[in-house]
Design a protein around this motif. Structure first.
Motif, short mmCIF file in Angstrom:
data_model
loop_
_atom_site.label_atom_id
_atom_site.label_comp_id
_atom_site.label_asym_id
_atom_site.label_seq_id
_atom_site.Cartn_x
_atom_site.Cartn_y
_atom_site.Cartn_z
N TYR A 145 18.43 38.20 46.17
CA TYR A 145 19.65 37.41 46.31
C TYR A 145 19.93 36.58 45.06
N ARG B 166 23.35 36.89 42.94
CA ARG B 166 24.18 35.73 42.58
C ARG B 166 24.40 35.67 41.07
N ARG C 26 28.27 36.81 45.78
CA ARG C 26 27.94 35.62 46.56
C ARG C 26 27.62 35.99 48.00
N HIS D 284 27.20 35.65 51.73
CA HIS D 284 27.89 34.66 52.55
C HIS D 284 27.43 34.67 54.00
N ASP E 272 29.65 39.57 51.50
CA ASP E 272 29.96 38.49 50.56
C ASP E 272 31.12 37.66 51.08
N GLU E 273 31.62 36.75 50.24
CA GLU E 273 32.66 35.84 50.67
C GLU E 273 33.98 36.54 50.99
#
Length: 249
Positions: free
Chosen positions: A174, A178, A183, A185, A221-222
């Motif tokens: 992770y 990043r 990202r 989430h 992810d986001e």
């Protein structure tokens, strides 16, 4: 730390058995570092006298931690602390970082890193067409030189294609994601228990049929894109999942 300094306190009127009260307090002492790896415990006779319990009670308390992989009995030498149990909260973090933050020495052997065609199951979890090229990773994670987990991960090729075995051996997945601008989430995961296959038992240095804790996870992810599908198998004598439960109404 001397065993007398641990402040083991017992409640004979509690419904919790005395041996379990002792084992629980010793486990906390190991997990918090008050008892360190390599420390020796006094004999069962000495412990029974110190705690004002029977020798079988002291023996059962020690055996519980031996069974959990936290203590080891050495004939002619004594009972020694070998490792702390990894108690991991439910959060989006790397096992590598969790081990490092608790004073354990994480290490990783990268068994496989390469491109594969996603089969129907992998494709479904990553929400890509079957046959799509993905990055497949297989690692063995160690804690204090003892194998703890076998980890399989599948990532979209545009995310996993830039990963190197050297980076995976020295950092958590992770953290690497990043650093690459991905990202993590939210994840959906299934936690189960099963016995180890002969191959898994050999890799994790366990007896045949030893218990494993398994986690299957889909990470997004986001933006909602599925960025990882994972299957991990952990030595259940060293690893557990800790959650907080609150009243619903």
């Amino acid at each position: 730390m001397a065993i007398d300094e641990l402040g083991v306190t017992l409640n004979p009127t509690s419904p919790v058995p005395l041996y379990h009260q002792i084992a629980d307090q010793l486990q906390k002492a190991i997990e918090t570092g008050r008892l360190n790896k390599g420390d020796f415990l006094p004999s069962e006779v000495d412990l029974a006298e110190r705690w004002s319990v029977s020798r079988p009670t002291a023996r059962r308390a020690i055996q519980q931690l031996v069974d959990h992989g936290m203590l080891v009995r050495k004939r002619g030498v004594g009972t020694q602390v070998v490792a702390s149990h990894v108690r991991r909260g439910v959060k989006l973090s790397s096992l590598y970082d969790d081990l490092a933050s608790t004073g354990r020495r994480p290490a990783t052997a990268v068994v496989h890193l390469g491109s594969d065609a996603a089969d129907e199951e992998i494709a479904q979890h990553l929400e890509v067409p079957s046959g799509t090229t993905v990055t497949r990773i297989e690692r063995v994670r160690y804690a204090d030189d003892r194998p703890l987990a076998i980890m399989h991960n599948w990532l979209p090729a545009d995310i996993g294609g830039s990963l190197t075995a050297e980076a995976l051996a020295s950092d958590g997945l992770y953290a690497l994601m990043r650093a690459a601008g991905v990202r993590p989430h939210e994840a959906t995961q299934v936690i189960e228990a099963r016995i180890a296959t002969p191959e898994e038992a050999e890799t994790l240095r366990l007896e045949p049929g030893a218990p494993l804790l398994t986690i299957q996870r889909v990470l997004q992810d986001e933006s909602g894109r599925k960025v990882e599908f994972a299957r991990h198998a952990y030595d259940a004598t060293q690893y557990s999942i800790e959650t907080t439960v609150v009243e619903s109404g």
